[in-house]
Design a protein around this motif. Structure first.
Motif, PDB file in Angstrom:
ATOM      1  N   LEU A  24     -15.033  -0.093   2.124  1.00 39.57           N
ATOM      2  CA  LEU A  24     -15.846   0.687   1.201  1.00 39.57           C
ATOM      3  C   LEU A  24     -14.977   1.609   0.339  1.00 39.57           C
ATOM      4  N   VAL A  25     -13.969   2.224   0.945  1.00 36.05           N
ATOM      5  CA  VAL A  25     -13.103   3.122   0.177  1.00 36.05           C
ATOM      6  C   VAL A  25     -12.271   2.328  -0.823  1.00 36.05           C
ATOM      7  N   TRP A  26     -11.758   1.164  -0.403  1.00 36.77           N
ATOM      8  CA  TRP A  26     -11.010   0.331  -1.352  1.00 36.77           C
ATOM      9  C   TRP A  26     -11.898  -0.072  -2.522  1.00 36.77           C
ATOM     10  N   GLU A  27     -13.173  -0.327  -2.250  1.00 36.79           N
ATOM     11  CA  GLU A  27     -14.098  -0.674  -3.331  1.00 36.79           C
ATOM     12  C   GLU A  27     -14.312   0.505  -4.277  1.00 36.79           C
ATOM     13  N   ALA A  86      -8.245   5.145   2.482  1.00 39.23           N
ATOM     14  CA  ALA A  86      -8.518   3.752   2.849  1.00 39.23           C
ATOM     15  C   ALA A  86      -7.468   3.221   3.813  1.00 39.23           C
ATOM     16  N   THR A  87      -6.214   3.553   3.548  1.00 36.28           N
ATOM     17  CA  THR A  87      -5.133   3.087   4.413  1.00 36.28           C
ATOM     18  C   THR A  87      -5.246   3.695   5.810  1.00 36.28           C
ATOM     19  N   LEU A  88      -5.570   4.992   5.872  1.00 37.71           N
ATOM     20  CA  LEU A  88      -5.736   5.661   7.165  1.00 37.71           C
ATOM     21  C   LEU A  88      -6.881   5.053   7.956  1.00 37.71           C
ATOM     22  N   LEU A  89      -8.023   4.810   7.303  1.00 37.91           N
ATOM     23  CA  LEU A  89      -9.169   4.208   7.992  1.00 37.91           C
ATOM     24  C   LEU A  89      -8.833   2.805   8.494  1.00 37.91           C
ATOM     25  N   GLU A  90      -8.059   2.072   7.706  1.00 39.20           N
ATOM     26  CA  GLU A  90      -7.688   0.720   8.125  1.00 39.20           C
ATOM     27  C   GLU A  90      -6.794   0.760   9.364  1.00 39.20           C
ATOM     28  N   GLY A  96      -9.422  11.832  -6.697  1.00 34.09           N
ATOM     29  CA  GLY A  96      -8.360  11.069  -7.318  1.00 34.09           C
ATOM     30  C   GLY A  96      -8.069   9.754  -6.620  1.00 34.09           C
ATOM     31  N   THR A  97      -7.444   8.860  -7.368  1.00 33.33           N
ATOM     32  CA  THR A  97      -7.150   7.515  -6.863  1.00 33.33           C
ATOM     33  C   THR A  97      -6.172   7.542  -5.699  1.00 33.33           C
ATOM     34  N   THR A  98      -5.146   8.370  -5.790  1.00 32.21           N
ATOM     35  CA  THR A  98      -4.145   8.435  -4.724  1.00 32.21           C
ATOM     36  C   THR A  98      -4.775   8.859  -3.412  1.00 32.21           C
ATOM     37  N   HIS A  99      -5.694   9.824  -3.473  1.00 30.38           N
ATOM     38  CA  HIS A  99      -6.371  10.268  -2.252  1.00 30.38           C
ATOM     39  C   HIS A  99      -7.217   9.145  -1.658  1.00 30.38           C
ATOM     40  N   ILE A 125       0.842  -1.179   0.000  1.00 31.38           N
ATOM     41  CA  ILE A 125       0.000   0.000   0.000  1.00 31.38           C
ATOM     42  C   ILE A 125       0.886   1.240   0.000  1.00 31.38           C
ATOM     43  N   ALA A 126       0.509   2.227  -0.795  1.00 36.63           N
ATOM     44  CA  ALA A 126       1.317   3.431  -0.885  1.00 36.63           C
ATOM     45  C   ALA A 126       1.389   4.133   0.463  1.00 36.63           C
ATOM     46  N   PRO A 127       2.486   4.832   0.775  1.00 35.00           N
ATOM     47  CA  PRO A 127       2.604   5.559   2.038  1.00 35.00           C
ATOM     48  C   PRO A 127       1.479   6.573   2.195  1.00 35.00           C
ATOM     49  N   ILE A 128       1.018   6.767   3.422  1.00 31.94           N
ATOM     50  CA  ILE A 128      -0.087   7.678   3.687  1.00 31.94           C
ATOM     51  C   ILE A 128       0.406   9.114   3.648  1.00 31.94           C
ATOM     52  N   ASN A 129      -0.300   9.960   2.921  1.00 29.04           N
ATOM     53  CA  ASN A 129      -0.041  11.393   2.926  1.00 29.04           C
ATOM     54  C   ASN A 129      -1.053  12.012   3.875  1.00 29.04           C
ATOM     55  N   THR A 130      -0.692  12.122   5.155  1.00 26.22           N
ATOM     56  CA  THR A 130      -1.649  12.556   6.181  1.00 26.22           C
ATOM     57  C   THR A 130      -2.148  13.969   5.948  1.00 26.22           C
ATOM     58  N   GLU A 131      -1.362  14.794   5.300  1.00 24.60           N
ATOM     59  CA  GLU A 131      -1.773  16.170   5.071  1.00 24.60           C
ATOM     60  C   GLU A 131      -2.931  16.254   4.079  1.00 24.60           C
ATOM     61  N   SER A 132      -3.013  15.273   3.168  1.00 26.14           N
ATOM     62  CA  SER A 132      -4.075  15.303   2.157  1.00 26.14           C
ATOM     63  C   SER A 132      -5.379  14.715   2.678  1.00 26.14           C
ATOM     64  N   VAL A 133      -5.334  13.929   3.763  1.00 30.72           N
ATOM     65  CA  VAL A 133      -6.536  13.284   4.293  1.00 30.72           C
ATOM     66  C   VAL A 133      -7.066  14.124   5.448  1.00 30.72           C
TER      67      VAL A 133
END
Length: 320
Positions: A135-138, A121-125, A113-116, A83-91
């Protein structure tokens, strides 16, 4: 006449050994079950436990909020390192975590966008919001434009999270019924019927409780002895007489092995669903399956729960 206790002990031990051997000699404790066997076992377990009768939510269209309650050892094949590294500033917006999400939750986030979506999804997980993360991964799969790496990452995340959350719908009375139809001659029907019923069970289990797929064979008279056997026609339809219908595809009716018929049928069903989603919805269609591939493992991950619901709803629209 008394039997010596040593002889009695040996006879008791021998009796136990014989009973045990008869019970386990035909069992395979080494080979892991395939994906299809797991889906069937899960369905039978839910039916035997009558989960849908014991736990009926007030709002069956809403998800059950769940958090991780135990440590789940990661599958090396689905390692989160991909999974790509989380960009916490964008979430900055993770949605309303206090209320149950809907099946179409986070659809509006796709425009970011897909990256966001992957970061979200990674942050929620990591927060333990497994249902929301799924749901976000879907949404990555069914509403975003992805490259191969992003798509593979999302599919592996869905594979990882799906066993950790309950079925979306656990009320059997609110499932959407659709028909899996097949047309063939009477002789072919005898071979096709168990394969078609198995396929219907696989699709039902793959929809997370949203659908109930019922198999129906439309039999035609058997051809004359010197005539060529007609192919098998396959399509989906709604329950009502004037309801919607998918396109129809054909597969050969003569195979050297029933397993070949099964593989061809499942591959064609995946293609039918994929093309229907592409033609009748605004969703990104599932990726095409490789030629000859058994798509059993693709049904519950490449076709999202929202896509399953939309697919079934379109079929059950009654034409005037």
């Amino acid at each position: 006449m008394r039997i010596h206790f040593i002889i009695a002990t040996l006879l008791c031990g021998l009796t136990v050994a014989i009973v045990w051997w008869n019970g386990v000699k035909s069992k395979d404790f080494i080979t892991p079950p395939n994906a299809e066997a797991i889906l069937v076992a899960q369905r039978k377990a839910r039916e035997s436990l009558q989960i849908h009768d014991a736990i009926i939510p007030d709002e069956p269209t809403k998800a059950i909020l769940v958090k991780a309650t135990k440590l789940n050892l990661p599958d090396p094949k689905l390692e989160a390192a991909e999974i790509a590294p989380i960009n916490t500033e964008s979430v900055t917006d993770v949605g309303d975590l206090l209320s149950a999400p809907g099946l179409d939750s986070y659809a509006s986030f796709a425009e970011k966008g897909t990256t966001h979506l992957i970061d979200l999804a990674t942050l929620l997980e990591t927060k333990g919001e497994l249902q929301r993360a799924l749901l976000v991964w879907e949404r990555v799969v069914d509403m975003a434009s992805t490259d191969d790496r992003q798509y593979d990452t999302a599919i592996k995340a869905i594979q990882r999270l799906t066993p950790m959350v309950p079925n979306w719908n656990i009320d059997s009375t609110s499932t959407v019924v659709i028909m899996l139809d097949a047309g063939c001659d009477r002789d072919t029907a005898k071979i096709l019927r168990p394969i078609l019923e198995e396929a219907a069970s696989i699709l039902t289990a793959s929809s997370s409780g949203i659908l109930k797929v019922e198999a129906k064979i439309h039999e035609r008279p058997s051809p004359a002895k010197d005539s060529a056997k007609l192919p098998i026609a396959i399509w989906f339809s709604g329950v009502a007489v004037n309801s919607g219908q998918s396109t129809t595809v054909s597969i050969p009716s003569v195979y050297a092995d029933p397993a070949q018929m099964r593989s061809s049928l499942l591959f064609s069903l995946y293609k039918l669903i994929r093309e229907d989603i592409d033609a009748k919805t605004t969703f990104t269609p599932p990726r095409d399956a490789s030629s000859g591939q058994d798509p059993t493992a693709l049904f519950p991950v490449a076709i999202t729960r929202l896509a399953w619901q939309e697919f079934a709803t379109n079929l059950n629209i009654v034409k005037p």
